[in-house]
Design an enzyme around this catalytic site. Sequence first.
Site, short mmCIF file in Angstrom:
data_model
loop_
_atom_site.label_atom_id
_atom_site.label_comp_id
_atom_site.label_asym_id
_atom_site.label_seq_id
_atom_site.Cartn_x
_atom_site.Cartn_y
_atom_site.Cartn_z
N LYS A 1 -13.07 -7.06 -8.37
CA LYS A 1 -13.65 -7.18 -7.03
C LYS A 1 -15.13 -7.52 -7.20
CE LYS A 1 -10.69 -4.17 -4.28
NZ LYS A 1 -9.55 -3.75 -5.10
N LYS B 1 0.86 -1.18 0.00
CA LYS B 1 0.00 0.00 0.00
C LYS B 1 0.90 1.24 0.00
CE LYS B 1 -3.48 -2.19 -0.58
NZ LYS B 1 -4.30 -1.96 -1.76
MG MG Z 1 -5.99 -2.27 -5.77
#
Ligand code: MG
Length: 367
Positions: free
Chosen positions: A265, A165
Amino acid sequence: MRITRITAYQVDLPLHEGRYAWSGGKSVSVFDSTIVRVETDEGYAGHGEVCPLGPFYLPAYAAGVRAGLAELAPHLIGLDPRQLAVLNEQMDRALKGHAYVKSGIDIACWDILGQVSRQPVCVLLGGRYGDDFVLYRAISQGTPAEMADSVARYRSEGYRRFQLKVGADADTDIERIRAVAAVLRPGDKLVADANTGWLAHEAARVVRGVEDVDVYIEQPCLSYEACLSIRRRTTHPFVLDETIDSIEALLTAHGDDAMDAVNIKISKFGGLTKARQARDLCVSLGIAMTIEDSWGGDITTAAISHLAHSTPPEFLFTATDFNSYVTVSTAEGAPQRNRGRMAASTAAGLGIAPRWDALGEPVLVIE
Ligand code: MG
């Protein structure tokens, strides 16, 4: 067979690591998840789960799942849960947009279809490829040293793919990528996911600053156009995520040669039916995929496992095992990671049974 009742449960999912942090100073310490139960007049019941990554990641939020279900569910009573295309068309007629609201219902109806046909959902989604599939580990944003330590620890547990991240200060992000790359071994794969956090000038500096590092760059900027600009300036393999939420967006990005891989997703597309459509299109177009969801627990992880296990392995870049990140188990029979890999259940449907003590009392009942 007819849907007779739709019930929603709210579950808090704390994290083993305490918190999960990503670009722009965003973080979550307890995820707010909604578990959906669809019951029928023939005694079958299926389950799904929707868990946004906080209210500030995608245009989705936890209370919005429940509000949307209250709006949508009355339109679905009486429909046949096995007829997924008809059901999805009815959901789209009754509520425009709000894909994430529909995801839990769609997943629950796939669970029912699997139980009725006595097949695991992955078989119904196309078939099971091999014994298991590959996972990645998301590495919460921290100092470069903290992130390198985290990668080393998860590497020792068997993971070989890591998603950092980043998406913060460009100079620190370059240090983060370099520090982590130094603890990897040949064959490991590293993704730097900025989660829309860089402006184009910062993204340009980062991709140049890590030019000699074997790293994938994921969703560097907020807009599709800015991502495309960075894509055209770098030789790093390139992944799009937040900006690809529909078949149209996928086709546009493919036409622009905007990505090498895409993140599918389930709730971003509105459930397994539409995520499967995107998955199959990616296979036809030659695009690799990460298959996952925004977040979730055992039921989301089970749904991911069936879509991932039915994806040709050469197209499955990675998948996610969210249930190993959180401290609460919401279902028995959910898949468990093993040395950085996972397998979908061989039981009928999703292969899970809710833990009622974890779900508590329903927050919404529509019948
Ligand atoms: Mg991503």
